[in-house]
Motif scaffolding. Structure first.
Motif, PDB file in Angstrom:
ATOM      1  N   ALA A  29       0.240   8.929   0.519  1.00 48.92           N
ATOM      2  CA  ALA A  29       1.413   8.460  -0.220  1.00 48.92           C
ATOM      3  C   ALA A  29       1.752   9.354  -1.405  1.00 48.92           C
ATOM      4  O   ALA A  29       2.869   9.315  -1.901  1.00 48.92           O
ATOM      5  N   PRO A  33       5.747   9.916  -0.636  1.00 51.04           N
ATOM      6  CA  PRO A  33       5.883   8.556  -1.179  1.00 51.04           C
ATOM      7  C   PRO A  33       6.728   7.671  -0.270  1.00 51.04           C
ATOM      8  O   PRO A  33       7.599   8.144   0.457  1.00 51.04           O
ATOM      9  N   PHE A  34       6.432   6.401  -0.323  1.00 49.58           N
ATOM     10  CA  PHE A  34       7.178   5.433   0.467  1.00 49.58           C
ATOM     11  C   PHE A  34       8.567   5.285  -0.139  1.00 49.58           C
ATOM     12  O   PHE A  34       8.755   5.389  -1.353  1.00 49.58           O
ATOM     13  N   GLU A  36      10.660   2.755  -0.505  1.00 47.97           N
ATOM     14  CA  GLU A  36      10.888   1.637  -1.411  1.00 47.97           C
ATOM     15  C   GLU A  36      10.045   1.862  -2.667  1.00 47.97           C
ATOM     16  O   GLU A  36       8.896   2.258  -2.584  1.00 47.97           O
ATOM     17  N   GLY A  37      10.601   1.581  -3.804  1.00 42.48           N
ATOM     18  CA  GLY A  37       9.906   1.858  -5.052  1.00 42.48           C
ATOM     19  C   GLY A  37       9.050   0.724  -5.589  1.00 42.48           C
ATOM     20  O   GLY A  37       8.348   0.910  -6.573  1.00 42.48           O
ATOM     21  N   ALA A  39       6.019  -2.104  -5.882  1.00 44.11           N
ATOM     22  CA  ALA A  39       4.583  -2.141  -5.584  1.00 44.11           C
ATOM     23  C   ALA A  39       4.319  -2.901  -4.294  1.00 44.11           C
ATOM     24  O   ALA A  39       3.469  -2.510  -3.487  1.00 44.11           O
ATOM     25  N   ARG A  42       5.181  -0.654  -1.332  1.00 44.64           N
ATOM     26  CA  ARG A  42       4.161   0.376  -1.161  1.00 44.64           C
ATOM     27  C   ARG A  42       2.905  -0.200  -0.509  1.00 44.64           C
ATOM     28  O   ARG A  42       2.326   0.400   0.389  1.00 44.64           O
ATOM     29  N   GLU A  43       2.510  -1.370  -0.952  1.00 47.44           N
ATOM     30  CA  GLU A  43       1.324  -2.024  -0.397  1.00 47.44           C
ATOM     31  C   GLU A  43       1.540  -2.382   1.074  1.00 47.44           C
ATOM     32  O   GLU A  43       0.651  -2.176   1.908  1.00 47.44           O
ATOM     33  N   LYS A  45       3.606  -0.919   3.208  1.00 44.62           N
ATOM     34  CA  LYS A  45       3.626   0.316   3.984  1.00 44.62           C
ATOM     35  C   LYS A  45       2.216   0.869   4.167  1.00 44.62           C
ATOM     36  O   LYS A  45       1.857   1.337   5.237  1.00 44.62           O
ATOM     37  N   ARG A  46       1.404   0.792   3.107  1.00 40.04           N
ATOM     38  CA  ARG A  46       0.019   1.250   3.190  1.00 40.04           C
ATOM     39  C   ARG A  46      -0.743   0.436   4.233  1.00 40.04           C
ATOM     40  O   ARG A  46      -1.471   0.971   5.050  1.00 40.04           O
TER      41      ARG A  46
END
Length: 91
Positions: A29, A33-34, A36-37, A39, A42-43, A45-46
């Motif tokens: 990441a 980076p994903f 969408e900004g 948190a 990001r979580e 997508k991770r």
């Protein structure tokens, strides 16, 4: 010359192979980076990345590959240069 740079890179493929899926996803990441900004996005997508074993194998291989790194460095530079010169195709 001011139109180029030299880059010293130390890759550690063994570290990538030994790292946990969460660590590898987090490292992926950083340069990618994903979109969408938030948190939460990001979580999510991770977690999606970690749930896909085939994708994780590809990510692990790419994080330890110098050719992949050079491709990722060259592409945005080529896109910017082509946009500046109003050109399409190979840079």
């Amino acid at each position: 010359m001011g139109n180029h740079l030299h880059l010293v890179v130390q890759l550690e493929p063994a570290r990538v192979r030994q790292g946990s899926d969460a660590e590898v996803a987090a490292r992926w990441a950083r340069p990618f980076p994903f979109r969408e900004g938030t948190a939460a996005a990001r979580e999510r997508k991770r977690d999606e990345l970690m749930a896909d074993a085939t994708r994780m194998l590809a990510v692990r291989a790419r994080l330890g590959d110098l050719s992949w790194l050079m491709r990722c460095l060259a592409e945005p530079i080529a896109r910017a240069a082509n946009a500046e010169d109003d050109f399409k195709g190979c840079f």
